[in-house]
Design an enzyme around this catalytic site. Structure first.
Site, mmCIF file in Angstrom:
data_model
loop_
_atom_site.group_PDB
_atom_site.id
_atom_site.type_symbol
_atom_site.label_atom_id
_atom_site.label_comp_id
_atom_site.label_asym_id
_atom_site.label_seq_id
_atom_site.Cartn_x
_atom_site.Cartn_y
_atom_site.Cartn_z
ATOM 1 N N LYS A 182 1.002 -1.215 0.104
ATOM 2 C CA LYS A 182 -0.013 0.198 -0.220
ATOM 3 C C LYS A 182 0.893 1.305 -0.092
ATOM 4 O O LYS A 182 1.572 1.439 0.944
ATOM 5 C CB LYS A 182 -0.831 -0.011 1.169
ATOM 6 C CG LYS A 182 -2.079 0.953 0.814
ATOM 7 C CD LYS A 182 -2.447 1.875 2.141
ATOM 8 C CE LYS A 182 -1.400 2.895 2.621
ATOM 9 N NZ LYS A 182 -1.567 4.413 1.785
ATOM 10 N N GLU A 258 9.898 1.514 10.215
ATOM 11 C CA GLU A 258 11.040 2.194 10.055
ATOM 12 C C GLU A 258 10.523 3.660 9.929
ATOM 13 O O GLU A 258 9.801 3.978 9.174
ATOM 14 C CB GLU A 258 11.667 2.214 8.403
ATOM 15 C CG GLU A 258 12.035 0.665 8.489
ATOM 16 C CD GLU A 258 13.471 0.449 8.999
ATOM 17 O OE1 GLU A 258 14.190 1.277 9.049
ATOM 18 O OE2 GLU A 258 13.561 -0.758 9.354
ATOM 19 N N CYS A 291 14.671 10.165 5.870
ATOM 20 C CA CYS A 291 14.601 10.008 7.282
ATOM 21 C C CYS A 291 15.911 10.198 7.877
ATOM 22 O O CYS A 291 16.161 10.647 9.152
ATOM 23 C CB CYS A 291 13.937 8.637 7.354
ATOM 24 S SG CYS A 291 14.759 7.543 6.333
ATOM 25 N N GLU A 391 10.892 16.007 13.924
ATOM 26 C CA GLU A 391 11.466 16.000 12.673
ATOM 27 C C GLU A 391 10.518 16.899 11.428
ATOM 28 O O GLU A 391 9.429 17.002 11.755
ATOM 29 C CB GLU A 391 10.902 14.469 12.295
ATOM 30 C CG GLU A 391 11.599 14.103 10.670
ATOM 31 C CD GLU A 391 11.037 12.553 10.517
ATOM 32 O OE1 GLU A 391 10.087 12.357 10.520
ATOM 33 O OE2 GLU A 391 12.008 12.058 9.774
HETATM 34 P P1 NAD Z 1 2.907 8.849 7.103
HETATM 35 O O1 NAD Z 1 3.151 7.856 8.195
HETATM 36 O O2 NAD Z 1 1.975 9.852 7.105
HETATM 37 O O3 NAD Z 1 2.452 7.922 5.915
HETATM 38 C C1 NAD Z 1 3.347 6.659 5.879
HETATM 39 C C2 NAD Z 1 2.307 5.972 5.023
HETATM 40 O O4 NAD Z 1 1.375 5.225 6.080
HETATM 41 C C3 NAD Z 1 1.643 6.318 3.826
HETATM 42 O O5 NAD Z 1 1.144 5.039 2.897
HETATM 43 C C4 NAD Z 1 -0.075 6.704 4.417
HETATM 44 O O6 NAD Z 1 -1.008 6.543 3.653
HETATM 45 C C5 NAD Z 1 -0.199 5.378 5.618
HETATM 46 N N1 NAD Z 1 -0.948 5.574 6.732
HETATM 47 C C6 NAD Z 1 -1.177 6.822 7.132
HETATM 48 N N2 NAD Z 1 -2.079 6.748 8.141
HETATM 49 C C7 NAD Z 1 -2.196 5.520 8.474
HETATM 50 C C8 NAD Z 1 -2.776 4.661 9.579
HETATM 51 N N3 NAD Z 1 -3.529 5.320 10.568
HETATM 52 N N4 NAD Z 1 -2.756 3.318 9.432
HETATM 53 C C9 NAD Z 1 -1.989 2.775 8.287
HETATM 54 N N5 NAD Z 1 -1.497 3.187 7.427
HETATM 55 C C10 NAD Z 1 -1.438 4.847 7.522
HETATM 56 O O7 NAD Z 1 4.580 9.276 6.494
HETATM 57 P P2 NAD Z 1 4.664 10.017 5.336
HETATM 58 O O8 NAD Z 1 4.409 11.574 5.319
HETATM 59 O O9 NAD Z 1 4.203 9.475 4.131
HETATM 60 O O10 NAD Z 1 6.419 10.021 5.042
HETATM 61 C C11 NAD Z 1 7.222 10.826 5.870
HETATM 62 C C12 NAD Z 1 7.763 9.933 7.057
HETATM 63 O O11 NAD Z 1 8.506 8.852 6.825
HETATM 64 C C13 NAD Z 1 8.625 10.890 7.783
HETATM 65 O O12 NAD Z 1 8.499 10.610 9.140
HETATM 66 C C14 NAD Z 1 9.996 9.827 7.561
HETATM 67 O O13 NAD Z 1 11.135 10.074 8.646
HETATM 68 C C15 NAD Z 1 9.446 8.584 7.447
HETATM 69 N N6 NAD Z 1 10.565 7.809 6.671
HETATM 70 C C16 NAD Z 1 11.134 6.805 7.346
HETATM 71 C C17 NAD Z 1 12.157 6.221 6.805
HETATM 72 C C18 NAD Z 1 12.941 5.109 7.549
HETATM 73 O O14 NAD Z 1 13.540 4.354 6.753
HETATM 74 N N7 NAD Z 1 13.071 5.255 9.041
HETATM 75 C C19 NAD Z 1 12.359 6.282 5.587
HETATM 76 C C20 NAD Z 1 11.407 7.094 4.545
HETATM 77 C C21 NAD Z 1 10.640 8.024 5.219
#
Ligand code: NAD
Length: 488
Positions: A182, A258, A291, A391
Site C-alpha cells: 500500500k 522504519e 529520514c 522531525e
Molecule cells: P506517514 O506516516 O504519514 O505515512 C506513511 C504511510 O502510512 C502512507 O502510505 C500513509 O498512507 C500510511 N498511513 C497513514 N495513516 C495510516 C494509518 N492510520 N494506518 C496505516 N497506514 C497509515 O508518513 P509520510 O508523510 O508518508 O512519510 C514521511 C515520514 O516517513 C517521515 O516521518 C520519515 O522520517 C519517514 N520515513 C522513514 C524512513 C525510514 O526508513 N526510517 C524512510 C522514509 C521515510
C-alpha cells in the site's frame, strides 16, 4: 509537465481499476498540476488483495521453493534495471525528485541497493542442523528451520518511493512471504508500475498485490487489523507507526517500523577541511525529505562563528543551484505537497518564535504552482527547542554549539529518535569512540557510506523496530521452527 500513465491496482495477477471505478488525482510537486489518475482502492479491493495473498501463501509452494523464487525475483530485478528511464521519469514527475537526486537514492541508488540485497539471499540459512541431544533416555536430532511468516502488509511513504518499495517487496518476497503493498497516496504510480513489472517478470498471481488508495489511512488500517495478515512492515512517521503498533496488537501482528529521525552531524574542531565538511552538511538533498538526514549540525564553540560564516556563504551560493527540473546538477526540487509545504513553513515560523537565528532562507516561493520552499538554516539553536527535537522533513538545518566531546555525545543522544548519525574528526580513534556512543542504527565516520542494500538499516528508540535491507532485512520476514526426531 509530462503525464504519467494511470496507476492501476494489481490484485491476484491482474492490473485493474478499483471495483468502485473511483480514481484520484496524481499531482506533480513541480507544478501542482494533475499528471495522472490512480485507481482508488476501496475496502472491497483491499479485501480481495488480502484474500489473494493469503491463497497464494497457503495454497502454492511460493514460500518453499527457494530456487524458483530467486529465479523469478532475479528476472524482476533485471526488468527494474531495464526500465531505469521510466523509473527516473516517475521519481521526477510524481515524487518531485530533482534530476541529480533521481540519479542518487531515488533510482540509481535504489537499483544498486537492490543488487546488493539480492546478493544477501545466499547468506540466509533456511535450514540448520543443530545436532543431537540425549534426553529422557534417547537421542533426538534437531533442525532449526526458518520459514516465511505468511502474508505481509507493506505500507510505504512518498519521499523515496522506489527505494522503500523495493526494500519491502524484495525483502518480503525473498523470504517467501506473499505481499500487499500500500503506497502513499502522493506516489501511487511508482508502486503500480512496480506491480506491472512484477507481472512481466512472472510473479505468480496473488504473490504481490498493489493497492494505491486516496484515503491515507483506510487501506493501511485494514491491513493492520485483518487476521489474515501475519505481519506489517511500515515506513513512515513515528505517529502513524505508534498507531499501527497499537492497532496491530489485537491480532498480535509482527510489526516492523522504519520511522522518523533527527540525526546529529558532529563536526569536531580537528576535522581536516573543516569548511568543506560544514558546507556539505547543508540539508538540501531532495529538499530534506529523507529520514536519515543529519538535520542537527553540532559544531564546537571554538569554531562556531567560523562554521556560521561558512554556512552563510554556502547557502548563498546554493541558491542559484536548485529547483530546475532539467538540470542534472540539481539535487533539490519542491517538497511533495502543499500540505508538506505548510508543515515545513510552520516549523520555520516556530523556530523564529523559539528564538533561533534564521541564517538563511525561510520563505515559500511562488514558482508556477509548485511546492517550493527555500533551503533554510537556523543557527543559535538549543537542543530543547522543538525545531531541534521534532522531525521537520524539509530543507531545514539546525546548528547547535557544543563544549567538548562529552557534550556533543550528550546532545546527539538527547533525542527521542535514534536513526542515524555522522561524526567527523582528524583523529580516527576519537571519531570511532564517539560513533560507538551514539544511540542510533547507522553512523557515518568521516564520510563513510552507512546506508547500502547489503547492510541492515533501522532505528533505535522512537526511530523504529527491526531492520530493513541486508540479510537481517530478509530475516525479519522469517519465523523460526524447531523440528526434532529420534536418532538411532
Ligand atoms: P506517514 O506516516 O504519514 O505515512 C506513511 C504511510 O502510512 C502512507 O502510505 C500513509 O498512507 C500510511 N498511513 C497513514 N495513516 C495510516 C494509518 N492510520 N494506518 C496505516 N497506514 C497509515 O508518513 P509520510 O508523510 O508518508 O512519510 C514521511 C515520514 O516517513 C517521515 O516521518 C520519515 O522520517 C519517514 N520515513 C522513514 C524512513 C525510514 O526508513 N526510517 C524512510 C522514509 C521515510
Amino acid at each position: 509537465m509530462e503525464r504519467l500513465p494511470d496507476a492501476l491496482l494489481l490484485i491476484d495477477g491482474e492490473m485493474r481499476p478499483a471495483a468502485s471505478g473511483r480514481t484520484f488525482d496524481n499531482l506533480c510537486p513541480w507544478t501542482g498540476e494533475v499528471v495522472g489518475q490512480a485507481a482508488d482502492a476501496g475496502p472491497e479491493d483491499v479485501d480481495a488483495a488480502i484474500a489473494a495473498a493469503r491463497r497464494a501463501f497457503d495454497e502454492t509452494d511460493w514460500s518453499r521453493d527457494h530456487a524458483r523464487r530467486f529465479e523469478i525475483l532475479s528476472r524482476y530485478q533485471a526488468l527494474l534495471h531495464a526500465n531505469r528511464e521510466k523509473l527516473m521519469t516517475i521519481a521526477r514527475v510524481e515524487a518531485g525528485a530533482a534530476l541529480g537526486a533521481a540519479c542518487l537514492a531515488h533510482v540509481d541508488g535504489a537499483l544498486a541497493a537492490l543488487d546488493a540485497l539480492m546478493g544477501c539471499f545466499k547468506e540466509v540459512v533456511f535450514e540448520e542442523d543443530r545436532g543431537t541431544i540425549e534426553m529422557y533416555g534417547f537421542k533426538s536430532r534437531r533442525l532449526v528451520v526458518r520459514e516465511a511468516m505468511g502474508v505481509a502488509g507493506a505500507i510505504t511513504p512518498w519521499n523515496v518511493p522506489l527505494y522503500v518499495n523495493i526494500e519491502k517487496v524484495f525483502c518480503g518476497l525473498l523470504a517467501g512471504c506473499t505481499m500487499v503493498l500500500k503506497p502513499a497516496p502522493d506516489t501511487p504510480y511508482m508502486a503500480s508500475f512496480m506491480g506491472q513489472l512484477a507481472l512481466e517478470a512472472g510473479i505468480p498471481p496473488g504473490v504481490l498485490n498493489v493497492i494505491p488508495s486516496k484515503d491515507p489511512a483506510m487501506a493501511g488500517e485494514m491491513l493492520v487489523t485483518d487476521p489474515r495478515v501475519d505481519l506489517i512492515t511500515f515506513t513512515g512517521s513515528t505517529a502513524v507507526g505508534k498507531r499501527i503498533m497499537e492497532k496491530g496488537s489485537a491480532t498480535l501482528k509482527r510489526v516492523f517500523l522504519e520511522l522518523g529521525g533527527k540525526s546529529a552531524n558532529i563536526i569536531l574542531e580537528d576535522t581536516p577541511n573543516f569548511a568543506e565538511v560544514v558546507a556539505r552538511g547543508m540539508v538540501v538533498m531532495h529538499a530534506g525529505q529523507g529520514c536519515a538526514m543529519a538535520t542537527r549540525m553540532l559544531v564546537p564553540k571554538s569554531r562556531y562563528a567560523e562554521a556560521c560564516a561558512v554556512l552563510e556563504r554556502a547557502y548563498a551560493a546554493f541558491d542559484a543551484n536548485w529547483g530546475d527540473f532539467d538540470n542534472p546538477q540539481h539535487v533539490m526540487g519542491p517538497v511533495i505537497s502543499k500540505k508538506q509545504l505548510e508543515r515545513v513553513k510552520s516549523y520555520i515560523d516556530l523556530g523564529i518564535q523559539e528564538g533561533a537565528r534564521l541564517l538563511h532562507g525561510g520563505r515559500v516561493l511562488e514558482r508556477g504552482g509548485g511546492f517550493f520552499i527555500e533551503p533554510t538554516c537556523f543557527v543559535d539553536v538549543t537542543n530543547d527547542m522543538r525545531i531541534a527535537r521534532e522531525e521537520i522533513f524539509g530543507p531545514v538545518l539546525c546548528v547547535i554549539p557544543f563544549e567538548d566531546d562529552e557534550d556533543a555525545v550528550r546532545i546527539a543522544n538527547d533525542s527521542d529518535y535514534g536513526l542515524a548519525g555522522v561524526v567527523h574528526s582528524g583523529d580516527f580513534q576519537r571519531a570511532m569512540a564517539i560513533a560507538r556512543r551514539i544511540r542510533a542504527g547507522a553512523i557515518s565516520v568521516n564520510g563513510g557510506v552507512m546506508i547500502t542494500g547489503d547492510m541492515p538499516f533501522g532505528g533505535y528508540k522512537q526511530s523504529g523496530i527491526g531492520r530493513a535491507w541486508g540479510r537481517e532485512g530478509i530475516e525479519e520476514f522469517l519465523e523460526i521452527k524447531v523440528i526434532a526426531y529420534p536418532e538411532r
